[in-house]
Design an enzyme around this catalytic site. Structure first.
Site, short mmCIF file in Angstrom:
data_model
loop_
_atom_site.label_atom_id
_atom_site.label_comp_id
_atom_site.label_asym_id
_atom_site.label_seq_id
_atom_site.Cartn_x
_atom_site.Cartn_y
_atom_site.Cartn_z
N GLY A 198 -1.02 -5.12 -2.09
CA GLY A 198 -2.22 -4.66 -2.28
C GLY A 198 -2.68 -3.82 -1.38
O GLY A 198 -2.11 -3.23 -0.36
N SER A 199 -4.07 -3.85 -0.74
CA SER A 199 -4.14 -3.47 0.36
C SER A 199 -4.27 -4.13 1.90
O SER A 199 -3.74 -5.50 1.46
CB SER A 199 -5.94 -2.82 0.41
OG SER A 199 -6.79 -3.99 0.08
N THR A 200 -3.95 -3.62 2.77
CA THR A 200 -3.81 -4.16 4.14
C THR A 200 -4.46 -5.26 4.27
O THR A 200 -4.11 -6.54 4.64
CB THR A 200 -3.65 -2.98 5.20
OG1 THR A 200 -2.54 -1.82 4.75
CG2 THR A 200 -3.23 -4.15 6.87
N ALA A 201 -5.63 -5.07 4.37
CA ALA A 201 -7.28 -5.86 4.62
C ALA A 201 -6.67 -7.34 3.60
O ALA A 201 -6.81 -8.32 3.78
CB ALA A 201 -8.26 -5.04 4.38
N GLY A 217 -4.47 -8.12 1.61
CA GLY A 217 -2.94 -8.72 2.53
C GLY A 217 -3.01 -10.04 3.71
O GLY A 217 -2.68 -10.26 3.61
N GLU A 267 3.50 -6.14 0.29
CA GLU A 267 3.41 -5.32 0.09
C GLU A 267 2.19 -3.95 -0.17
O GLU A 267 1.50 -4.49 -0.87
CB GLU A 267 4.26 -4.38 -1.28
CG GLU A 267 5.28 -5.16 -1.50
CD GLU A 267 6.67 -4.41 -0.84
OE1 GLU A 267 6.66 -3.36 -0.21
OE2 GLU A 267 8.07 -5.05 -0.13
N CYS A 308 0.37 4.33 -3.17
CA CYS A 308 1.14 3.80 -1.56
C CYS A 308 2.24 4.78 -1.40
O CYS A 308 1.26 4.83 -0.16
CB CYS A 308 1.49 2.35 -1.95
SG CYS A 308 2.87 2.02 -3.41
P1 NDP Z 1 -6.46 -5.31 -3.49
O1 NDP Z 1 -5.74 -4.96 -2.31
O2 NDP Z 1 -7.69 -4.77 -3.78
O3 NDP Z 1 -5.92 -6.62 -4.67
C1 NDP Z 1 -4.22 -6.45 -4.77
C2 NDP Z 1 -4.84 -8.01 -5.64
O4 NDP Z 1 -4.80 -8.29 -4.61
C3 NDP Z 1 -5.65 -7.51 -6.54
O5 NDP Z 1 -5.29 -8.43 -7.60
C4 NDP Z 1 -6.31 -8.08 -6.31
O6 NDP Z 1 -7.50 -8.44 -7.07
C5 NDP Z 1 -6.23 -9.43 -4.92
N1 NDP Z 1 -6.82 -9.96 -4.79
C6 NDP Z 1 -8.07 -9.27 -4.43
N2 NDP Z 1 -9.27 -10.92 -2.64
C7 NDP Z 1 -8.25 -11.68 -2.70
C8 NDP Z 1 -8.07 -12.79 -2.53
N3 NDP Z 1 -8.35 -13.56 -1.21
N4 NDP Z 1 -6.49 -13.61 -2.13
C9 NDP Z 1 -5.75 -12.84 -2.90
N5 NDP Z 1 -5.61 -12.13 -4.53
C10 NDP Z 1 -6.87 -10.95 -3.66
O7 NDP Z 1 -5.48 -3.73 -4.23
P2 NDP Z 1 -6.06 -2.30 -4.66
O8 NDP Z 1 -5.76 -3.05 -6.12
O9 NDP Z 1 -6.85 -1.65 -4.45
O10 NDP Z 1 -4.29 -1.94 -4.79
C11 NDP Z 1 -4.13 -0.75 -4.67
C12 NDP Z 1 -3.82 -0.69 -3.01
O11 NDP Z 1 -2.82 -1.26 -3.37
C13 NDP Z 1 -3.66 0.38 -2.02
O12 NDP Z 1 -3.52 -0.21 -0.36
C14 NDP Z 1 -1.75 0.78 -1.96
O13 NDP Z 1 -1.32 1.20 -1.06
C15 NDP Z 1 -0.92 -0.92 -2.26
N6 NDP Z 1 -0.28 -0.29 -2.52
C16 NDP Z 1 0.85 -0.88 -1.80
C17 NDP Z 1 2.15 -0.56 -3.10
C18 NDP Z 1 3.12 -1.16 -2.30
O14 NDP Z 1 4.39 -1.23 -2.63
N7 NDP Z 1 3.40 -0.81 -0.82
C19 NDP Z 1 2.38 -0.50 -4.27
C20 NDP Z 1 1.53 -0.05 -5.04
C21 NDP Z 1 0.07 -0.23 -4.34
P3 NDP Z 1 -8.67 -8.42 -7.54
O15 NDP Z 1 -8.32 -7.02 -8.17
O16 NDP Z 1 -9.27 -9.28 -9.13
O17 NDP Z 1 -9.69 -7.99 -6.34
#
Ligand code: NDP
Length: 507
Positions: A224-227, A229, A246, A280
């Site tokens: 997911g996003s760096t923030a 993460g 990731e 990503c």
């Molecule tokens: P987010 O960071 O918003 O969310 C990722 C996951 O984390 C979601 O399932 C989300 O749930 C969950 N989440 C949110 N808050 C928390 C928390 N406090 N604790 C634990 N889990 C939490 O990312 P996005 O879904 O918007 O995805 C896009 C991002 O992912 C982009 O930055 C992209 O570059 C990155 N990405 C990286 C890849 C890689 O392999 N390096 C591959 C694909 C994407 P919820 O959706 O319910 O908020």
């Protein structure tokens, strides 16, 4: 996404709320899913732990058979899975099929190679410990929590799920709140194929993901996003739970003066705009040698003008899945224009309510958000460079380091080796993601740890070292009965083995 109160009774035992997943093209409700509570997440992890005891006791071949059964079910229902993916993300049906097909290939590789990579193997024990037989093996960790994003709701989490399962772990998966139906589909088909809760799904919003981090899992694989993460890592730090992160990227594509310009322009457009730019490892910046800059830009702009994002059946570009990302894309384009950049295709008017049209920006200062931050839309900045050294320096000039691309006939491998990123495609784009034997992951703000390939299997294990005495040592060293003679013999042996050193050249 809407969270709907269906019961006013406050309960920590069972979910009392649900949320809807919406079709990003129409806004229609696609499905309603439970917001799993902390207790429910913990219960899922406990069920997984019991299942893990059975699963980890199977041989690699037996697990391969189970995973192959699941793979067969997914493959035969590929169109059905692609339909759920299309409904929840808006991505074109063909793109959804491609994504799922690549995930199936990874599942096959992980299941088929786990034994070879992870099983016990002999390693040299060295002269000093010649009486020992040394082996290393990679047992599973137990239960892995996987937290996934919405942009590639099958391919991305399966990079962790398939490899963790093949290594002998049970998995509890929290899909993005935008793609819960895809996650449930995967868990349902696994259940049908294997019949044990080795792979389960919990649904909900960010809090459910946070609950998974605290539910006693043995590792968290986050994409997911760096923030987010950073938040996941902070939560995992409380219990010293290891993590794979990731995260996002700001990948660059470099075009050298001897490159196949048509191929580079084609790869740039696909790398930047496929999945509506929500990739990503998508191309977000391009650095082109000044000798071929005009030719490249002309080719790229011509190709881009033929591409349109809409919800039509034949459309190659879908919508922006997450509504709030529209504001980020608009801000980055506006900032680039305010700082002196020009849009040669698209521009601020390309940003609609649900769709963003391809946008190519030039003359954008290097410190702009459009060059430094992840945009996650079908936008690219194209910059002219005097040398490949300048291109490399600018490529390495962000906090991210996920993927990268080089188009060059003579210097492809050399340039690739100088880029600080986890993966590089030479004369192709994002090709590394589709090669199951290659590790996938980044450096810097793009995260750490690896999925895919042998490294991806090992990521969900721990290294177990065993030293077995074969016969009594000639030199008894690890005993209080060690003699002075033994010490002298050791000193002579070490001097012989390591005492020569290297002569430092004078001058
Ligand atoms: P987010 O960071 O918003 O969310 C990722 C996951 O984390 C979601 O399932 C989300 O749930 C969950 N989440 C949110 N808050 C928390 C928390 N406090 N604790 C634990 N889990 C939490 O990312 P996005 O879904 O918007 O995805 C896009 C991002 O992912 C982009 O930055 C992209 O570059 C990155 N990405 C990286 C890849 C890689 O392999 N390096 C591959 C694909 C994407 P919820 O959706 O319910 O908020």
């Amino acid at each position: 996404m809407t969270a709907t109160e269906v019961s006013t009774e406050v309960s920590t035992k069972k979910s009392t709320t649900t949320f809807d997943s919406l079709n990003p093209i129409t806004g229609d409700v696609v499905g309603t899913h439970p917001i799993h509570t902390e207790d429910e997440v913990r219960a899922a992890v406990e069920r997984a732990r019991e299942a893990a005891a059975w699963w980890s006791a199977l041989s690699y071949d037996e697990r391969d058979i189970h995973l192959s059964t699941w793979k067969g079910v997914i493959t035969r229902r590929l169109a059905q899975l692609a339909h759920v993916m299309h409904e929840e993300t808006g991505k074109p049906h063909g793109d959804a099929m491609l994504e799922a097909a690549l995930a199936i290939d990874h599942l096959a590789w992980a299941a088929g190679h786990a034994g070879k990579v992870l099983k016990r193997r002999k390693v040299p024990s060295g002269l000093l410990m010649a009486n020992q037989a040394a082996t290393v093996e990679y047992p599973p960790l137990g239960v892995v929590g996987v937290i996934g994003p919405w942009n590639y709701p099958v391919f991305t989490p399966m990079g962790s799920i398939a490899y963790a399962l093949a290594a002998g772990n049970a998995v509890v998966f929290k899909p993005s709140e935008y793609t819960p139906g895809v996650g449930e589909w995967l868990a349902r088909t696994f259940q049908e194929s294997v019949g044990h809760p080795v792979f389960q799904v919990v649904t909900g919003l960010g809090e459910t993901g946070a609950a998974l981090c605290r539910a006693g899992v043995d590792k968290v694989a986050f994409t997911g996003s760096t923030a987010t993460g950073k938040r996941v890592m902070a939560a995992c730090a409380e219990t010293l739970t290891p993590v794979v992160i990731e995260a996002g990227g700001k990948d660059a594509l470099i075009v050298d003066q001897d490159a196949d310009i048509e191929a580079a322009a084609d790869a740039t457009l696909w790398g930047a705009c496929s999945n509506a730019g929500q990739t990503c490892a998508g191309v977000e910046r391009v650095y082109v040698h000044e000798r071929v800059y005009d030719e490249f830009l002309a080719s790229l702009t011509e190709k881009a003008r033929g591409l349109r994002a809409d919800g039509g059946a034949g459309s190659q570009l879908g919508p922006i899945t997450m509504p709030k990302q529209i504001d980020v894309i608009r801000d980055h384009i506006q900032d680039a224009l305010d700082k002196g950049g020009r849009a040669v295709v698209g521009g601020i008017d390309a940003v609609g309510e649900r769709f963003v049209q391809p946008t190519i920006l030039v003359d954008v200062p290097e410190d702009s958000a459009a060059v430094q931050e992840e945009t996650f839309g079908p936008t690219i900045t194209v910059a002219r460079v005097g040398t490949m050294e300048e291109a490399i320096a600018r490529t390495n000039g962000t906090r991210y380091g996920l993927g990268s691309t080089v188009f060059s006939k003579a210097r492809g491998m050399e340039i690739a080796g100088k880029i600080r990123s986890g993966m590089t495609a030479v004369n192709g784009v994002i090709t590394f993601a589709a090669i199951p034997s290659l590790p996938f992951g980044g450096v810097g703000d793009s995260g750490f740890g690896r999925i895919h390939g042998p490294d991806g299997l090992k990521e969900f294990t721990y290294a177990k070292a065993i030293a077995r005495q074969r016969f009594k040592p000639l030199l008894a060293l690890t005993t209080f009965a060690r003699t002075e003679k033994a010490d002298q013999q050791l000193a002579s042996m070490i001097a012989m083995l390591h005492g020569r050193g290297t002569t430092i050249p004078k001058g």
